[in-house]
Design a protein around this motif. Structure first.
Motif, short mmCIF file in Angstrom:
data_model
loop_
_atom_site.label_atom_id
_atom_site.label_comp_id
_atom_site.label_asym_id
_atom_site.label_seq_id
_atom_site.Cartn_x
_atom_site.Cartn_y
_atom_site.Cartn_z
N GLU A 52 83.55 -1.61 -52.71
CA GLU A 52 82.20 -1.03 -52.82
C GLU A 52 81.17 -2.14 -52.84
OE1 GLU A 52 81.92 -0.48 -57.65
OE2 GLU A 52 82.85 1.12 -56.47
N ARG A 53 79.91 -1.74 -52.64
CA ARG A 53 78.81 -2.69 -52.64
C ARG A 53 77.53 -1.96 -53.05
NH1 ARG A 53 78.43 -7.01 -49.32
NH2 ARG A 53 80.69 -7.02 -49.64
N LEU A 54 76.75 -2.60 -53.90
CA LEU A 54 75.42 -2.10 -54.24
C LEU A 54 74.42 -2.72 -53.28
CD1 LEU A 54 73.57 -0.48 -56.10
CD2 LEU A 54 73.49 -2.47 -57.62
N ILE A 55 73.72 -1.88 -52.52
CA ILE A 55 72.79 -2.34 -51.49
C ILE A 55 71.38 -1.92 -51.86
CG2 ILE A 55 72.19 -2.22 -49.05
CD1 ILE A 55 75.14 -1.75 -48.43
N ASP A 56 70.49 -2.89 -51.89
CA ASP A 56 69.09 -2.64 -52.26
C ASP A 56 68.30 -2.26 -51.01
OD1 ASP A 56 66.67 -2.51 -53.50
OD2 ASP A 56 66.46 -4.67 -53.83
N ALA A 57 68.49 -1.03 -50.57
CA ALA A 57 67.83 -0.52 -49.36
C ALA A 57 67.78 1.00 -49.45
CB ALA A 57 68.60 -0.95 -48.11
N PRO A 58 66.87 1.64 -48.70
CA PRO A 58 66.79 3.11 -48.75
C PRO A 58 68.07 3.76 -48.24
CG PRO A 58 64.82 2.15 -47.74
CD PRO A 58 65.82 1.04 -47.86
N PHE A 150 78.23 7.47 -50.40
CA PHE A 150 76.93 6.85 -50.64
C PHE A 150 76.29 7.55 -51.85
CE2 PHE A 150 77.88 7.29 -46.13
CZ PHE A 150 77.89 5.97 -45.70
N ARG A 151 75.83 6.74 -52.82
CA ARG A 151 75.26 7.33 -54.03
C ARG A 151 74.08 6.50 -54.51
NH1 ARG A 151 77.17 6.82 -59.46
NH2 ARG A 151 79.01 5.74 -58.65
N ARG A 152 72.94 7.17 -54.73
CA ARG A 152 71.78 6.48 -55.28
C ARG A 152 72.04 6.13 -56.74
NH1 ARG A 152 69.32 10.44 -52.02
NH2 ARG A 152 67.93 9.62 -50.42
N GLY A 156 69.47 0.59 -56.18
CA GLY A 156 69.74 0.80 -54.76
C GLY A 156 70.72 1.92 -54.49
N VAL A 157 71.60 1.69 -53.52
CA VAL A 157 72.61 2.67 -53.11
C VAL A 157 73.99 2.03 -53.28
CG1 VAL A 157 73.54 4.02 -51.19
CG2 VAL A 157 71.06 3.80 -51.48
N LEU A 158 74.86 2.71 -54.00
CA LEU A 158 76.24 2.26 -54.13
C LEU A 158 77.02 2.80 -52.94
CD1 LEU A 158 78.38 0.76 -55.81
CD2 LEU A 158 78.85 2.95 -56.95
N VAL A 159 77.51 1.90 -52.11
CA VAL A 159 78.31 2.27 -50.94
C VAL A 159 79.77 1.99 -51.27
CG1 VAL A 159 78.73 1.90 -48.49
CG2 VAL A 159 76.40 1.69 -49.40
N GLN A 160 80.59 3.02 -51.22
CA GLN A 160 82.02 2.89 -51.50
C GLN A 160 82.79 3.28 -50.25
OE1 GLN A 160 81.70 5.68 -54.90
NE2 GLN A 160 82.64 4.05 -56.12
#
Length: 201
Positions: A52-58, A150-152, A156-160
């Motif tokens: 997973e990754r936390l991404i600081d984007a819409p 994808f989860r807000r 940001g958005v947590l992408v798993q």
């Protein structure tokens, strides 16, 4: 570049597919399998990887990058080509073909994998699930099943993402196949993060 946050979320090294040090360990637990509309990866697969990754984007930017398949090669270095095999919105039943290099192993030469994926489940801005075979010279994956969530969250958005591979050729060397699967997914998230965070909001 969010070093502390990334370290907290991801205890695995990032590596470019076939060009850097191998992933040291893979997440193989199926306790909390990722799903999309109730469907997950292959529970019987010997080769699996989750990260997973936390991404600081819409959310809209991240989701658009993931579903605009024909533009994958513009931001993912390991994707050498990608084409939709149908028209219209990205939806259940959509199909796409894409290519990526597979590095040489002790038993297989370096080759290009041709992957034909079929989308099975889609929930906009929440999840995706697709699967399909990958064929290369001397190497094949009978079925790769790939789930994205994808989860807000704050920041940001947590992408798993979680993926499994099956097939006699890759199952002949499970540790090596798992290593390359992990390297590919870590690179995908790395480049998704870089691209999404560089886009104007």
């Amino acid at each position: 570049m969010k070093t502390a946050r990334r370290a907290a979320l991801l205890a695995l090294p990032l590596a470019l597919l076939g060009f850097a040090a191998p992933v040291q360990a893979a997440e193989t637990s199926t306790t909390h399998q990722l799903t999309c509309r109730g469907q997950g990866v292959d529970p019987a697969a010997k080769i699996r990887y989750r990260t997973e990754r936390l991404i600081d984007a819409p959310m809209s930017t991240i989701y658009r990058l993931q579903t605009d398949v024909e533009r994958w090669s513009s931001w993912q270095k390991p994707v050498t080509s990608a084409e939709r095999l149908d028209h219209g919105p990205f939806r259940s039943g959509s199909r796409f073909r894409w290519t990526t290099p597979a590095p040489a192993t002790p038993t297989t030469p370096e080759t290009t994998l041709v992957i034909t994926s079929t989308v099975h489940q889609v929930q906009r801005n929440q999840c995706l699930r697709w699967s399909g075979p990958a064929i290369g010279e001397g190497l094949s994956i009978d079925d790769g099943v790939h789930v994205w969530n994808f989860r807000r969250v704050p920041g940001g958005v947590l992408v798993q993402t979680e993926e499994t591979w099956t097939g006699a050729q890759v199952e002949a060397d499970v540790p090596t196949a798992t290593k390359f699967l992990g390297m590919g997914l870590e690179t995908w998230l790395d480049e998704l993060e870089t691209t999404a965070e560089a886009r104007p909001c």
